[in-house]
Scaffold this motif. Sequence first.
Motif, PDB file in Angstrom:
ATOM      1  N   LEU A 206      13.536 -13.772   2.587  1.00 47.22           N
ATOM      2  CA  LEU A 206      13.083 -12.386   2.493  1.00 47.22           C
ATOM      3  C   LEU A 206      14.139 -11.436   3.056  1.00 47.22           C
ATOM      4  O   LEU A 206      14.449 -10.400   2.468  1.00 47.22           O
ATOM      5  N   ASN A 207      14.698 -11.791   4.217  1.00 46.18           N
ATOM      6  CA  ASN A 207      15.708 -10.918   4.807  1.00 46.18           C
ATOM      7  C   ASN A 207      17.007 -10.928   4.016  1.00 46.18           C
ATOM      8  O   ASN A 207      17.717  -9.924   3.975  1.00 46.18           O
TER       9      ASN A 207
ATOM     10  N   PHE B 229      16.327  -8.558   1.254  1.00 46.73           N
ATOM     11  CA  PHE B 229      16.423  -7.197   1.776  1.00 46.73           C
ATOM     12  C   PHE B 229      17.884  -6.800   1.979  1.00 46.73           C
ATOM     13  O   PHE B 229      18.299  -5.707   1.596  1.00 46.73           O
TER      14      PHE B 229
ATOM     15  N   ALA C 296      19.589  -6.062  -1.330  1.00 49.11           N
ATOM     16  CA  ALA C 296      19.092  -4.808  -1.918  1.00 49.11           C
ATOM     17  C   ALA C 296      19.630  -3.618  -1.133  1.00 49.11           C
ATOM     18  O   ALA C 296      20.117  -2.641  -1.716  1.00 49.11           O
ATOM     19  N   ALA C 297      19.550  -3.700   0.195  1.00 51.52           N
ATOM     20  CA  ALA C 297      19.996  -2.570   1.024  1.00 51.52           C
ATOM     21  C   ALA C 297      21.492  -2.341   0.835  1.00 51.52           C
ATOM     22  O   ALA C 297      21.941  -1.205   0.676  1.00 51.52           O
TER      23      ALA C 297
ATOM     24  N   TRP D  10      23.335  -3.109  -1.699  1.00 48.06           N
ATOM     25  CA  TRP D  10      23.585  -2.579  -3.042  1.00 48.06           C
ATOM     26  C   TRP D  10      23.274  -1.076  -3.082  1.00 48.06           C
ATOM     27  O   TRP D  10      24.104  -0.275  -3.514  1.00 48.06           O
TER      28      TRP D  10
ATOM     29  N   ILE E  27      18.003   0.506   9.941  1.00 49.29           N
ATOM     30  CA  ILE E  27      18.182  -0.930   9.718  1.00 49.29           C
ATOM     31  C   ILE E  27      18.680  -1.587  11.013  1.00 49.29           C
ATOM     32  O   ILE E  27      18.304  -2.703  11.345  1.00 49.29           O
TER      33      ILE E  27
ATOM     34  N   LEU F  87       6.265 -11.883  10.494  1.00 51.31           N
ATOM     35  CA  LEU F  87       6.612 -10.465  10.583  1.00 51.31           C
ATOM     36  C   LEU F  87       7.485 -10.187  11.813  1.00 51.31           C
ATOM     37  O   LEU F  87       8.503  -9.485  11.726  1.00 51.31           O
TER      38      LEU F  87
ATOM     39  N   MET G  97      10.850 -11.522  11.218  1.00 50.43           N
ATOM     40  CA  MET G  97      11.577 -10.672  10.279  1.00 50.43           C
ATOM     41  C   MET G  97      12.125  -9.438  10.960  1.00 50.43           C
ATOM     42  O   MET G  97      13.256  -9.011  10.703  1.00 50.43           O
ATOM     43  N   PHE G  98      11.316  -8.826  11.816  1.00 46.07           N
ATOM     44  CA  PHE G  98      11.763  -7.631  12.533  1.00 46.07           C
ATOM     45  C   PHE G  98      13.023  -7.939  13.347  1.00 46.07           C
ATOM     46  O   PHE G  98      14.015  -7.229  13.276  1.00 46.07           O
TER      47      PHE G  98
ATOM     48  N   PHE H 155      16.021  -8.653  11.107  1.00 53.28           N
ATOM     49  CA  PHE H 155      16.129  -7.731   9.981  1.00 53.28           C
ATOM     50  C   PHE H 155      17.561  -7.293   9.657  1.00 53.28           C
ATOM     51  O   PHE H 155      17.960  -7.289   8.499  1.00 53.28           O
TER      52      PHE H 155
ATOM     53  N   ALA I 264      19.730 -18.887  12.471  1.00 55.56           N
ATOM     54  CA  ALA I 264      19.808 -19.333  13.864  1.00 55.56           C
ATOM     55  C   ALA I 264      18.872 -18.506  14.735  1.00 55.56           C
ATOM     56  O   ALA I 264      18.123 -19.033  15.563  1.00 55.56           O
ATOM     57  N   ARG I 265      18.896 -17.206  14.513  1.00 59.47           N
ATOM     58  CA  ARG I 265      18.055 -16.340  15.328  1.00 59.47           C
ATOM     59  C   ARG I 265      16.576 -16.547  14.976  1.00 59.47           C
ATOM     60  O   ARG I 265      15.708 -16.557  15.851  1.00 59.47           O
TER      61      ARG I 265
END
Lengths: 283, 239, 292
Positions: C85-86, C89, C92-93, C95, C112, C157, C160-161, C164, C218-219
């Motif tokens: 997912l990241n 993201f 997309a970001a 691009w 971001i 979630l 992901m945060f 991110f 890793a994170r």
Amino acid sequence: MAARTFSVRAPTPMPGWGLSFGIMLTMLSVVVLIPMAVLLWRGFVGFGAAGMWEVVNRPRVWNALELSFRAALIASLFNLVFGVLLAWVLVRYRFPGKRIVDAAVDLPFALPTAVAGIALTAIYAPNGMFGSALMQSFGLRVAYTEIGIWIALIFVGLPFVVRTVQPVIEEIDRETEEASATLGASRLRTLTHVILPMLAPAALTGFALALARSVGEYGSVIFIAGNLPNVTEIAPLLIVIRLEEFDYDGAVAIAIAMLVISFALLLAINLIQIWSRRRMGAA
Amino acid sequence: MNIDIEEISKDFGTTAALHPVSLSIPSGTLVALLGPSGSGKTTLLRILGGLEFPTAGRVLFDASDATGLSVQERRAGFVFQSYALFRHMTVFDNIAYGLRARPRRSRPGGPEIARRVNRLLSLIKLPDIGARYPSQLSGGQRQRVALARALAIEPRMLLLDEPFGALDAKVRRELRQGLRDIHDTTGLTTVFVTHDQEEAMQLADLVVVMSMGRIEQVGRPEDIRARPGTEFVREFISA
Amino acid sequence: MTDTPAIPARPRPFRPATTEPALVKWSLIGLCLAVLTVLLFAPLYAVFDEALRRGWAFALASLSEPDAQSAIRLTLLVAAITVPLNAAFGIAAAWAITKFDWRGKAWVITFIDLPFSISPVVAGLLFILMFGANSALGMWLVANGLPVVFAVPGIVLATMFITFPFVARELIPVMLEQGRAEEEAALTLGASGWRTFLTVTLPNIRWALLYGVLLCNARAMGEFGAVAVVSGKIRGQTTTMPLMIEMFYNEYLSVAAFTMAGVLALLALVTLTLKSALEWRYADQLAATHRH
């Protein structure tokens, strides 16, 4: 002149604007923006500034905040000095094992904080390999004291200054150093008056990153800190404790206090940056 | 100051940058080291300035051996090809740098430093730029500031590495005259490196033509032009 | 002019003007190695030393316990959801940010980066506030059988945060440097948008993407604070590997704690090795700050 229609985006034949911007904005909103807005709403509108101040303005909370920022500043200052030194050694000197050392600098980025936490505790505890030596030789307790917190935060913030300063050292023009020497400056003077000022902006950036990271650090600290209220209890731990008590307002207040102080510090560092860049004429 | 180069050679690893070369430079001469890239001219200049150490041979300043002197002790005013101005310092601080770096007992006081810096700024005909930073100057101005900075230490000689290399043709011609004027005013023994034969012939009292780490010919410009000593010199100066 | 030299030639070794004396050099190297030993190498050694205190068999046995097994599975699951997912993201970001000029770009980049300067504990708190039992949304979700907090979605979630910015931060500088000319060339040759991305852009950014994914992974596998807050630490259900380490540690199951830590430390070492390999091999295709 033809009237220009207002648009957010300059016209371009490049495809994929809708899709990429859509994915970016949706995910950014769901993961970062809306949750942050909820926190701020909950604090400033739901709970109110006065209520938050009441939570924060108590000795235990105040002590925790002070400890978190003091320890983060001390650790980041250490990393500022040591980071510049290590970056210099890694760029300018050749020695056996250099590549391994260079790669190992990023260990704190890759090693989970909980692992770092129990490992540091194991060696700095009174019966650990360094802890017992320090205890016997100097009577110095590291684990379960504030010094332990410093050690954990130094670990966590170690790579930042090294990694921001390294590329700058690589790009120093040798002729600049030679010019200083031909003008009669000793090597030490060249280092302090010519090279250090050139590294300062990058070092400061690294310092700010290390500071931001270590202020909020939790995993590596709680094992080694001892977590004694008012003494070795860091602010993030206090948020966890409030949450475990289902005191959401209390947790929100401390979280917002941390954000406010962090952003004030980062803003100050940014202003110093802008000032020093302007001084150099930002070519 | 007289400069004598005695059988100086320099190896980088297994490649010889300089075969043993000897050269005598009388005090007050303006000398051009002329040659294509890789001819060893910059290496020779850096050896004079103490930035490289010769593999063999001696450098004499006024007949005393200077080979073992460190860069700092040589007091050679060196102007680098990139100028190497300190970008975090103002023009004033750049020029004052060498004076402030002196040991305390020979360091002039603040007002004296200011007086000398301002005198140098007028010498290079840029009296009002002391407060500016190098990034705010044009290429030609930077070159002149680098020259003033080198002169501030009251050098025993002036060494310049391709001093006009990074400039466009018009500024080049102006600054050539500027260097000639400064040389004539100060009377300093001056050595500059160039690959431009026109520049060397026009500016220098003495031209040293170099190729492949050897000195091909030494002479006054008109003599070299009239009687090229080797085939290489003939081709190089007619290019 | 006399023959006696005014300045005696001293037979001392020549040191180039851009270097320090050997004594200084080796002292600095020694100092750095000493500090790194005390801060980095010793803790790393301690992890494996403590894990193997009672031998390999005992250590490995602690990993096969049901709780440990479920923690490993959960960590892998969370990483398997979070990292793709990241990565999506990040692509997309990058691009949107590098291929187009638009207002507010600087703000979006700042947002971001925001997770980098927020405490993991606060990150966890964010999702408790949004989806916890005290919020209307949270109660509605629980009533409909989709609890977020104290369940896997919350862990995802929060992770992901925390992770991110990783992929986006790696791709943006690389794509900025590469410019838009190659994509524009592909478009003029008649390639579709997707074809241009897959055949022109992706090959150019693949190593940078891998680099970002590596750090992100890793994170994600090692995140502790944020996950600790949202997971509720339900044994066998919402306990990830880092949380399991804490549990074992607090129960004085030292070997079990350090063995699990050893597994994550090995992951960190593999990450570092791959990362260094990328830096040495494909330096020109990574963001400039990673080039040595």
